[in-house]
Motif scaffolding. Structure first.
Motif, mmCIF file in Angstrom:
data_model
loop_
_atom_site.group_PDB
_atom_site.id
_atom_site.type_symbol
_atom_site.label_atom_id
_atom_site.label_comp_id
_atom_site.label_asym_id
_atom_site.label_seq_id
_atom_site.Cartn_x
_atom_site.Cartn_y
_atom_site.Cartn_z
ATOM 1 N N GLU A 29 -19.491 -1.029 80.571
ATOM 2 C CA GLU A 29 -18.339 0.296 80.902
ATOM 3 C C GLU A 29 -18.080 0.946 79.503
ATOM 4 O O GLU A 29 -17.932 1.690 78.693
ATOM 5 C CB GLU A 29 -17.003 0.131 81.321
ATOM 6 N N GLY A 30 -18.016 -0.253 78.498
ATOM 7 C CA GLY A 30 -17.442 0.395 77.012
ATOM 8 C C GLY A 30 -18.824 1.253 76.552
ATOM 9 O O GLY A 30 -18.676 1.877 75.319
ATOM 10 N N LYS A 31 -19.911 0.992 76.465
ATOM 11 C CA LYS A 31 -20.993 1.606 76.157
ATOM 12 C C LYS A 31 -20.684 3.348 76.145
ATOM 13 O O LYS A 31 -21.078 3.941 75.501
ATOM 14 C CB LYS A 31 -22.931 1.690 76.828
ATOM 15 N N GLU A 32 -20.726 3.757 77.467
ATOM 16 C CA GLU A 32 -20.475 4.978 77.797
ATOM 17 C C GLU A 32 -19.150 5.017 77.095
ATOM 18 O O GLU A 32 -19.694 6.589 76.570
ATOM 19 C CB GLU A 32 -20.710 4.913 79.295
ATOM 20 N N TYR A 33 -18.144 5.031 77.016
ATOM 21 C CA TYR A 33 -17.305 5.167 76.103
ATOM 22 C C TYR A 33 -17.820 5.626 74.733
ATOM 23 O O TYR A 33 -17.769 6.098 73.924
ATOM 24 C CB TYR A 33 -15.786 4.403 76.640
ATOM 25 N N ILE A 34 -18.126 4.434 74.672
ATOM 26 C CA ILE A 34 -18.412 5.081 72.424
ATOM 27 C C ILE A 34 -19.853 5.828 72.392
ATOM 28 O O ILE A 34 -19.786 6.771 71.608
ATOM 29 C CB ILE A 34 -19.260 3.147 72.192
ATOM 30 N N SER A 35 -20.188 5.663 73.491
ATOM 31 C CA SER A 35 -21.894 7.499 73.256
ATOM 32 C C SER A 35 -21.046 8.170 73.341
ATOM 33 O O SER A 35 -21.686 9.018 72.670
ATOM 34 C CB SER A 35 -22.451 6.353 74.155
ATOM 35 N N TYR A 36 -19.702 8.827 74.262
ATOM 36 C CA TYR A 36 -19.203 10.170 74.750
ATOM 37 C C TYR A 36 -18.387 10.110 72.623
ATOM 38 O O TYR A 36 -18.518 11.095 72.475
ATOM 39 C CB TYR A 36 -18.063 9.164 75.007
ATOM 40 N N ILE A 37 -18.088 9.009 72.508
ATOM 41 C CA ILE A 37 -16.548 9.069 70.956
ATOM 42 C C ILE A 37 -17.936 9.938 70.071
ATOM 43 O O ILE A 37 -18.044 10.645 68.621
ATOM 44 C CB ILE A 37 -16.177 8.233 70.589
ATOM 45 N N LYS A 38 -19.015 9.025 69.549
ATOM 46 C CA LYS A 38 -20.368 8.992 68.637
ATOM 47 C C LYS A 38 -20.986 10.621 69.002
ATOM 48 O O LYS A 38 -20.625 10.962 68.262
ATOM 49 C CB LYS A 38 -21.175 8.066 68.637
ATOM 50 N N SER A 39 -21.227 11.659 70.170
ATOM 51 C CA SER A 39 -21.606 11.866 70.380
ATOM 52 C C SER A 39 -20.299 13.770 70.188
ATOM 53 O O SER A 39 -21.145 14.816 69.962
ATOM 54 C CB SER A 39 -22.296 12.706 71.363
ATOM 55 N N ALA A 40 -19.080 13.039 70.185
ATOM 56 C CA ALA A 40 -18.260 13.797 69.886
ATOM 57 C C ALA A 40 -17.944 14.868 68.910
ATOM 58 O O ALA A 40 -18.398 14.584 67.961
ATOM 59 C CB ALA A 40 -16.976 13.433 70.850
ATOM 60 N N THR A 41 -17.538 15.975 68.947
ATOM 61 C CA THR A 41 -17.186 16.623 68.032
ATOM 62 C C THR A 41 -15.686 17.621 67.371
ATOM 63 O O THR A 41 -15.170 17.535 68.517
ATOM 64 C CB THR A 41 -17.753 18.143 67.086
ATOM 65 N N LEU A 42 -15.384 17.470 66.608
ATOM 66 C CA LEU A 42 -13.710 18.001 66.597
ATOM 67 C C LEU A 42 -13.559 19.023 65.485
ATOM 68 O O LEU A 42 -14.666 20.051 65.228
ATOM 69 C CB LEU A 42 -13.037 17.006 65.348
#
Length: 136
Positions: A29-42
């Motif tokens: 489950e950690g992979k999907e959270y990491i992928s989400y943050i990596k692709s997010a913008t501020l």
């Protein structure tokens, strides 16, 4: 006695095979959270967090963990330039909603010492602006 050991082996082998198959295919489950943050913008920026952080920092590592309060946290660890000076060890946390709908920027540690939200936001703004300027 020989029949008992054969029976035992006949039960153990399928159980071991099932366990090995489960272990190899269990969801991380950690992979999907990491992928989400990596692709997010501020702040509707054009550069995602992965490009900004990995582009400016060395020895980068992305880690997922769940807190005692059941919060999903993605933490970036790396050696990043701070205030245009030499690189320092930065730990930057992002708290992610369970359904991956949103996130908030959490704590920032600089060489193991927690920084104020203002310094954290200044660091991110500087990092993102450097990355946007460097991007063609």
């Amino acid at each position: 006695m020989q029949n008992v050991s054969k029976r035992t082996i006949l039960w153990i082998v399928p159980l071991l095979i099932i366990f090995i198959l489960w272990y190899m295919t269990k969801p991380d489950e950690g992979k999907e959270y990491i992928s989400y943050i990596k692709s997010a913008t501020l702040e509707n920026g054009s550069v995602n967090l992965e490009n900004a952080l990995n582009g400016q920092c060395d020895e980068e590592e992305w880690v997922y963990f769940r807190t005692n309060n059941r919060q999903n946290v993605v933490e970036f660890k790396g050696a990043c330039p701070v205030n245009g000076e030499k690189k320092a060890n930065v730990n930057l946390q992002f708290i992610v909603e369970k359904d991956l709908s949103d996130f908030t920027v959490g704590a920032m540690l600089l060489d193991g010492e927690q920084q104020s939200p203002e310094l954290r936001d200044q660091f991110l703004k500087e990092l993102l602006s450097k990355t946007e300027i460097a991007a063609p």
